[in-house]
Design an enzyme around this catalytic site. Structure first.
Site, PDB file in Angstrom:
ATOM      1  N   ASP A 176       0.852  -1.191   0.000  1.00 38.02           N
ATOM      2  CA  ASP A 176       0.000   0.000   0.000  1.00 38.02           C
ATOM      3  C   ASP A 176       0.885   1.236   0.000  1.00 38.02           C
ATOM      4  O   ASP A 176       1.910   1.268   0.703  1.00 38.02           O
ATOM      5  CB  ASP A 176      -0.864   0.056   1.273  1.00 38.02           C
ATOM      6  CG  ASP A 176      -2.044  -0.890   1.221  1.00 38.02           C
ATOM      7  OD1 ASP A 176      -2.278  -1.484   0.158  1.00 38.02           O
ATOM      8  OD2 ASP A 176      -2.728  -1.047   2.255  1.00 38.02           O
ATOM      9  N   ASN A 184      -3.602  12.959  -1.492  1.00 36.97           N
ATOM     10  CA  ASN A 184      -4.701  13.463  -2.326  1.00 36.97           C
ATOM     11  C   ASN A 184      -5.290  14.754  -1.759  1.00 36.97           C
ATOM     12  O   ASN A 184      -5.582  15.701  -2.493  1.00 36.97           O
ATOM     13  CB  ASN A 184      -5.809  12.411  -2.443  1.00 36.97           C
ATOM     14  CG  ASN A 184      -5.544  11.403  -3.549  1.00 36.97           C
ATOM     15  OD1 ASN A 184      -4.949  11.735  -4.566  1.00 36.97           O
ATOM     16  ND2 ASN A 184      -5.980  10.177  -3.350  1.00 36.97           N
ATOM     17  N   ASP A 193      -3.279  10.597  -8.927  1.00 39.50           N
ATOM     18  CA  ASP A 193      -3.329   9.797 -10.154  1.00 39.50           C
ATOM     19  C   ASP A 193      -1.958   9.725 -10.816  1.00 39.50           C
ATOM     20  O   ASP A 193      -1.540   8.673 -11.317  1.00 39.50           O
ATOM     21  CB  ASP A 193      -4.337  10.401 -11.139  1.00 39.50           C
ATOM     22  CG  ASP A 193      -5.778  10.167 -10.709  1.00 39.50           C
ATOM     23  OD1 ASP A 193      -6.008   9.318  -9.825  1.00 39.50           O
ATOM     24  OD2 ASP A 193      -6.668  10.851 -11.252  1.00 39.50           O
ATOM     25  N   GLU A 220      -4.923   2.376  -3.838  1.00 45.51           N
ATOM     26  CA  GLU A 220      -3.460   2.467  -3.794  1.00 45.51           C
ATOM     27  C   GLU A 220      -2.818   1.152  -3.376  1.00 45.51           C
ATOM     28  O   GLU A 220      -1.663   1.100  -2.964  1.00 45.51           O
ATOM     29  CB  GLU A 220      -3.025   3.584  -2.838  1.00 45.51           C
ATOM     30  CG  GLU A 220      -3.282   3.319  -1.366  1.00 45.51           C
ATOM     31  CD  GLU A 220      -4.682   3.691  -0.902  1.00 45.51           C
ATOM     32  OE1 GLU A 220      -4.868   3.844   0.323  1.00 45.51           O
ATOM     33  OE2 GLU A 220      -5.593   3.823  -1.733  1.00 45.51           O
TER      34      GLU A 220
END
Length: 302
Positions: A176, A184, A193, A220
Protein backbone atom coordinates in the site's frame (compact mmCIF):
# COMPACT_ATOMS: atom_id res chain seq x y z
CA UNK A 1 -10.64 14.36 -51.45
CA UNK A 2 -7.89 14.92 -53.97
CA UNK A 3 -6.01 12.13 -55.75
CA UNK A 4 -2.92 12.93 -53.68
CA UNK A 5 -4.89 12.61 -50.44
CA UNK A 6 -6.36 9.29 -51.59
CA UNK A 7 -2.88 7.98 -52.40
CA UNK A 8 -1.63 8.97 -48.93
CA UNK A 9 -4.58 7.26 -47.20
CA UNK A 10 -4.14 4.06 -49.23
CA UNK A 11 -0.41 4.08 -48.47
CA UNK A 12 -1.17 4.45 -44.74
CA UNK A 13 -3.66 1.57 -44.85
CA UNK A 14 -1.17 -0.70 -46.65
CA UNK A 15 1.54 0.20 -44.11
CA UNK A 16 -0.82 -0.57 -41.23
CA UNK A 17 -1.81 -3.93 -42.76
CA UNK A 18 1.83 -4.85 -43.34
CA UNK A 19 2.67 -3.93 -39.76
CA UNK A 20 -0.23 -6.10 -38.48
CA UNK A 21 0.87 -9.04 -40.63
CA UNK A 22 4.44 -8.71 -39.37
CA UNK A 23 3.23 -8.57 -35.75
CA UNK A 24 1.00 -11.62 -36.30
CA UNK A 25 3.91 -13.62 -37.74
CA UNK A 26 5.68 -13.31 -34.38
CA UNK A 27 2.76 -14.90 -32.53
CA UNK A 28 2.78 -18.62 -31.66
CA UNK A 29 -0.15 -20.96 -32.26
CA UNK A 30 -2.83 -20.74 -29.59
CA UNK A 31 -6.05 -22.19 -28.23
CA UNK A 32 -8.90 -19.70 -27.79
CA UNK A 33 -11.66 -20.44 -25.27
CA UNK A 34 -15.06 -20.06 -26.95
CA UNK A 35 -17.94 -19.35 -24.56
CA UNK A 36 -18.25 -19.88 -20.79
CA UNK A 37 -16.44 -18.18 -17.91
CA UNK A 38 -13.10 -18.03 -19.75
CA UNK A 39 -14.53 -16.82 -23.07
CA UNK A 40 -11.85 -15.04 -25.10
CA UNK A 41 -8.93 -16.42 -23.07
CA UNK A 42 -5.87 -17.35 -25.14
CA UNK A 43 -3.43 -20.13 -24.31
CA UNK A 44 -0.18 -19.95 -26.30
CA UNK A 45 1.18 -23.25 -27.58
CA UNK A 46 4.91 -22.77 -27.05
CA UNK A 47 5.99 -26.27 -25.95
CA UNK A 48 6.77 -29.24 -28.18
CA UNK A 49 4.02 -31.12 -26.33
CA UNK A 50 1.19 -29.29 -24.56
CA UNK A 51 -0.85 -31.20 -21.98
CA UNK A 52 -4.43 -30.12 -21.27
CA UNK A 53 -6.53 -31.29 -18.34
CA UNK A 54 -7.83 -30.64 -14.83
CA UNK A 55 -4.58 -31.27 -12.97
CA UNK A 56 -2.50 -28.17 -12.21
CA UNK A 57 0.69 -29.67 -13.67
CA UNK A 58 -0.77 -29.59 -17.18
CA UNK A 59 0.55 -26.89 -19.53
CA UNK A 60 -3.07 -25.72 -19.71
CA UNK A 61 -5.02 -26.47 -16.53
CA UNK A 62 -8.82 -26.35 -16.93
CA UNK A 63 -10.94 -27.15 -13.89
CA UNK A 64 -14.30 -27.69 -15.57
CA UNK A 65 -17.04 -30.32 -15.53
CA UNK A 66 -16.27 -33.29 -17.72
CA UNK A 67 -12.54 -32.54 -18.01
CA UNK A 68 -10.24 -35.40 -17.03
CA UNK A 69 -7.10 -34.93 -14.98
CA UNK A 70 -5.07 -35.46 -18.15
CA UNK A 71 -7.45 -35.01 -21.06
CA UNK A 72 -5.50 -34.49 -24.29
CA UNK A 73 -2.12 -33.53 -25.71
CA UNK A 74 -1.06 -31.32 -28.61
CA UNK A 75 2.19 -32.21 -30.36
CA UNK A 76 3.88 -29.48 -32.40
CA UNK A 77 4.51 -30.68 -35.95
CA UNK A 78 5.85 -28.19 -38.47
CA UNK A 79 3.43 -25.28 -38.76
CA UNK A 80 0.56 -27.13 -37.10
CA UNK A 81 -0.28 -29.38 -34.15
CA UNK A 82 -1.41 -32.99 -33.81
CA UNK A 83 -4.19 -33.73 -31.32
CA UNK A 84 -4.04 -36.88 -29.19
CA UNK A 85 -6.56 -37.92 -26.54
CA UNK A 86 -4.86 -38.91 -23.26
CA UNK A 87 -7.33 -41.65 -22.32
CA UNK A 88 -9.92 -39.18 -21.07
CA UNK A 89 -13.11 -40.48 -19.48
CA UNK A 90 -15.52 -38.44 -21.62
CA UNK A 91 -13.49 -38.25 -24.82
CA UNK A 92 -12.04 -35.41 -26.90
CA UNK A 93 -14.13 -34.07 -29.78
CA UNK A 94 -12.76 -32.33 -32.86
CA UNK A 95 -15.43 -30.45 -34.82
CA UNK A 96 -18.07 -32.56 -32.98
CA UNK A 97 -16.43 -35.87 -33.94
CA UNK A 98 -14.79 -38.03 -31.26
CA UNK A 99 -11.03 -38.30 -31.73
CA UNK A 100 -9.75 -41.85 -32.22
CA UNK A 101 -5.96 -41.96 -32.43
CA UNK A 102 -4.34 -38.73 -33.70
CA UNK A 103 -5.77 -35.80 -35.66
CA UNK A 104 -3.92 -32.97 -37.41
CA UNK A 105 -5.37 -29.53 -36.64
CA UNK A 106 -6.29 -26.80 -39.11
CA UNK A 107 -7.14 -23.13 -38.62
CA UNK A 108 -10.48 -22.66 -36.86
CA UNK A 109 -10.87 -26.27 -35.68
CA UNK A 110 -12.97 -26.57 -32.50
CA UNK A 111 -11.86 -28.95 -29.75
CA UNK A 112 -14.51 -29.83 -27.16
CA UNK A 113 -13.76 -31.41 -23.79
CA UNK A 114 -16.50 -31.61 -21.17
CA UNK A 115 -18.19 -28.22 -20.92
CA UNK A 116 -15.42 -26.22 -22.62
CA UNK A 117 -14.71 -25.46 -26.29
CA UNK A 118 -11.32 -24.39 -27.67
CA UNK A 119 -10.64 -22.89 -31.10
CA UNK A 120 -7.29 -23.59 -32.76
CA UNK A 121 -5.38 -20.58 -34.11
CA UNK A 122 -2.21 -21.57 -36.02
CA UNK A 123 1.12 -19.78 -35.75
CA UNK A 124 1.08 -16.33 -37.37
CA UNK A 125 -2.71 -16.14 -37.62
CA UNK A 126 -3.69 -12.42 -37.87
CA UNK A 127 -7.02 -13.22 -36.15
CA UNK A 128 -5.32 -13.59 -32.79
CA UNK A 129 -4.26 -9.93 -32.73
CA UNK A 130 -7.92 -9.04 -32.17
CA UNK A 131 -8.16 -11.42 -29.22
CA UNK A 132 -4.85 -10.15 -27.81
CA UNK A 133 -6.29 -6.64 -27.80
CA UNK A 134 -9.58 -7.75 -26.20
CA UNK A 135 -7.69 -9.78 -23.57
CA UNK A 136 -5.46 -6.85 -22.75
CA UNK A 137 -8.42 -4.52 -22.33
CA UNK A 138 -10.36 -7.03 -20.20
CA UNK A 139 -7.45 -7.83 -17.88
CA UNK A 140 -5.72 -4.45 -17.54
CA UNK A 141 -6.25 -1.54 -15.15
CA UNK A 142 -6.69 1.34 -17.56
CA UNK A 143 -4.99 4.00 -15.42
CA UNK A 144 -1.79 2.22 -14.41
CA UNK A 145 -1.40 -0.37 -17.17
CA UNK A 146 -1.07 -3.14 -14.54
CA UNK A 147 -3.20 -6.26 -14.54
CA UNK A 148 -6.54 -5.81 -12.76
CA UNK A 149 -8.01 -7.53 -9.70
CA UNK A 150 -10.01 -10.07 -11.70
CA UNK A 151 -6.99 -11.29 -13.64
CA UNK A 152 -4.89 -11.48 -10.48
CA UNK A 153 -7.53 -13.52 -8.60
CA UNK A 154 -7.62 -16.08 -11.42
CA UNK A 155 -3.83 -16.33 -11.56
CA UNK A 156 -3.25 -16.70 -7.82
CA UNK A 157 -5.74 -19.60 -7.73
CA UNK A 158 -3.97 -21.26 -10.66
CA UNK A 159 -0.46 -20.75 -9.22
CA UNK A 160 -1.40 -22.08 -5.76
CA UNK A 161 -2.89 -25.17 -7.39
CA UNK A 162 0.31 -25.62 -9.42
CA UNK A 163 2.48 -25.39 -6.31
CA UNK A 164 0.33 -28.02 -4.60
CA UNK A 165 1.10 -30.46 -7.39
CA UNK A 166 4.70 -29.55 -8.28
CA UNK A 167 6.02 -28.38 -4.89
CA UNK A 168 7.52 -25.31 -6.59
CA UNK A 169 7.87 -22.21 -4.36
CA UNK A 170 5.43 -19.34 -4.79
CA UNK A 171 5.42 -15.93 -3.12
CA UNK A 172 3.14 -12.92 -2.94
CA UNK A 173 4.03 -9.28 -2.32
CA UNK A 174 1.30 -6.82 -1.34
CA UNK A 175 1.97 -3.11 -0.84
CA UNK A 176 0.00 0.00 0.00
CA UNK A 177 1.22 3.52 -0.67
CA UNK A 178 1.56 5.28 2.69
CA UNK A 179 -0.81 8.12 3.66
CA UNK A 180 -2.22 8.22 0.14
CA UNK A 181 -5.46 9.89 1.22
CA UNK A 182 -3.42 12.66 2.83
CA UNK A 183 -1.43 13.09 -0.39
CA UNK A 184 -4.70 13.46 -2.33
CA UNK A 185 -6.05 15.94 0.22
CA UNK A 186 -2.88 18.05 0.25
CA UNK A 187 -1.93 18.01 -3.43
CA UNK A 188 -5.15 17.10 -5.24
CA UNK A 189 -6.47 13.94 -6.91
CA UNK A 190 -4.61 14.68 -10.14
CA UNK A 191 -1.37 14.46 -8.17
CA UNK A 192 -2.51 11.14 -6.69
CA UNK A 193 -3.33 9.80 -10.15
CA UNK A 194 0.10 10.89 -11.37
CA UNK A 195 1.79 9.02 -8.48
CA UNK A 196 -0.10 5.78 -9.18
CA UNK A 197 0.73 5.83 -12.87
CA UNK A 198 4.37 6.83 -12.42
CA UNK A 199 4.99 4.35 -9.61
CA UNK A 200 3.54 1.50 -11.66
CA UNK A 201 5.81 2.39 -14.57
CA UNK A 202 8.90 2.52 -12.33
CA UNK A 203 8.17 -0.94 -10.91
CA UNK A 204 7.41 -2.45 -14.32
CA UNK A 205 10.67 -1.10 -15.71
CA UNK A 206 12.93 -2.01 -12.79
CA UNK A 207 11.48 -4.75 -10.66
CA UNK A 208 9.21 -7.14 -12.54
CA UNK A 209 10.33 -10.32 -14.26
CA UNK A 210 8.51 -11.82 -17.22
CA UNK A 211 6.86 -14.56 -15.15
CA UNK A 212 5.65 -12.19 -12.37
CA UNK A 213 2.09 -10.90 -12.18
CA UNK A 214 1.91 -7.21 -11.21
CA UNK A 215 -1.63 -6.00 -10.57
CA UNK A 216 -3.54 -3.10 -9.09
CA UNK A 217 -5.82 -4.67 -6.50
CA UNK A 218 -7.73 -1.50 -5.72
CA UNK A 219 -7.08 2.16 -4.90
CA UNK A 220 -3.46 2.47 -3.79
CA UNK A 221 -3.06 -1.28 -3.12
CA UNK A 222 -0.90 -3.36 -5.47
CA UNK A 223 0.09 -7.02 -5.62
CA UNK A 224 2.95 -8.94 -7.21
CA UNK A 225 2.69 -12.70 -7.61
CA UNK A 226 6.09 -14.40 -7.94
CA UNK A 227 6.06 -18.00 -9.26
CA UNK A 228 9.06 -20.22 -8.46
CA UNK A 229 10.28 -17.69 -5.88
CA UNK A 230 10.88 -18.52 -2.22
CA UNK A 231 10.34 -16.28 0.81
CA UNK A 232 13.96 -15.12 1.08
CA UNK A 233 14.09 -14.16 -2.60
CA UNK A 234 10.73 -12.39 -2.51
CA UNK A 235 11.70 -10.44 0.62
CA UNK A 236 14.83 -9.19 -1.16
CA UNK A 237 12.74 -8.21 -4.21
CA UNK A 238 10.23 -6.42 -1.96
CA UNK A 239 12.99 -4.46 -0.21
CA UNK A 240 14.44 -3.42 -3.58
CA UNK A 241 10.98 -2.22 -4.68
CA UNK A 242 10.53 -0.33 -1.41
CA UNK A 243 13.78 1.56 -2.03
CA UNK A 244 12.80 2.23 -5.64
CA UNK A 245 9.58 3.91 -4.51
CA UNK A 246 11.23 5.81 -1.66
CA UNK A 247 14.07 7.16 -3.82
CA UNK A 248 11.99 8.00 -6.89
CA UNK A 249 11.43 11.75 -7.31
CA UNK A 250 7.71 12.20 -7.83
CA UNK A 251 7.52 15.79 -9.07
CA UNK A 252 4.07 17.21 -9.75
CA UNK A 253 3.30 20.86 -10.45
CA UNK A 254 6.86 21.72 -9.39
CA UNK A 255 6.57 19.99 -6.02
CA UNK A 256 8.18 16.76 -4.84
CA UNK A 257 5.50 14.48 -3.43
CA UNK A 258 6.21 12.27 -0.40
CA UNK A 259 5.72 8.67 -1.55
CA UNK A 260 6.64 5.50 0.35
CA UNK A 261 5.10 2.03 0.64
CA UNK A 262 4.28 -0.47 3.39
CA UNK A 263 4.99 -3.95 2.06
CA UNK A 264 4.01 -7.46 3.14
CA UNK A 265 5.39 -10.77 1.86
CA UNK A 266 4.13 -14.36 2.25
CA UNK A 267 4.85 -17.66 0.52
CA UNK A 268 3.15 -20.95 -0.26
CA UNK A 269 3.66 -23.39 2.59
CA UNK A 270 1.72 -25.53 5.08
CA UNK A 271 -1.64 -23.94 5.84
CA UNK A 272 -2.00 -22.36 2.39
CA UNK A 273 -4.70 -24.25 0.51
CA UNK A 274 -6.13 -21.50 -1.64
CA UNK A 275 -5.16 -18.20 -3.23
CA UNK A 276 -7.23 -16.48 -0.53
CA UNK A 277 -5.08 -18.09 2.19
CA UNK A 278 -1.90 -16.75 0.59
CA UNK A 279 -3.43 -13.30 0.12
CA UNK A 280 -4.54 -13.07 3.76
CA UNK A 281 -1.03 -13.92 4.99
CA UNK A 282 0.63 -11.25 2.85
CA UNK A 283 -2.07 -8.77 3.88
CA UNK A 284 -1.33 -9.46 7.57
CA UNK A 285 2.32 -8.70 6.87
CA UNK A 286 1.31 -5.34 5.30
CA UNK A 287 -0.56 -4.51 8.50
CA UNK A 288 2.60 -5.27 10.52
CA UNK A 289 4.56 -2.89 8.27
CA UNK A 290 2.05 -0.14 8.98
CA UNK A 291 2.08 -0.88 12.71
CA UNK A 292 5.89 -0.76 12.67
CA UNK A 293 6.01 2.76 11.27
CA UNK A 294 5.39 2.26 7.52
CA UNK A 295 7.93 2.43 4.65
CA UNK A 296 9.21 -1.07 5.45
CA UNK A 297 8.91 -4.75 4.47
CA UNK A 298 7.53 -7.43 6.80
CA UNK A 299 6.94 -11.10 6.05
CA UNK A 300 4.23 -13.36 7.43
CA UNK A 301 5.20 -15.19 10.56
CA UNK A 302 2.77 -18.03 11.16
Amino acid sequence: MSTDDTTIVLTDIRAALQASEKEAQQKPAALLVVGGDLNGTLFDLIESTTGVGRNADNSIALEFNGVSRYHFKLHAQGDTHVLEDSGSKNGTYLNNKKVEGNATLAKGDIIKIGSIALKYLPKGDPERLTYDKLNLEANTDKHTGCYNKGYFNNRITLEVNKSKVTGDPLSLIIFDLDHFKKLNDNFGHDAGDYVLKEMAQVIRSNGIREQDVFARYGGEEFVILLPKTNLKQSFEIAERLRKLIENKEFIYDGKRLPVTASIGVADYRQGVNTGTDLFKRADEAVYKSKEGGRNQVQFYRG
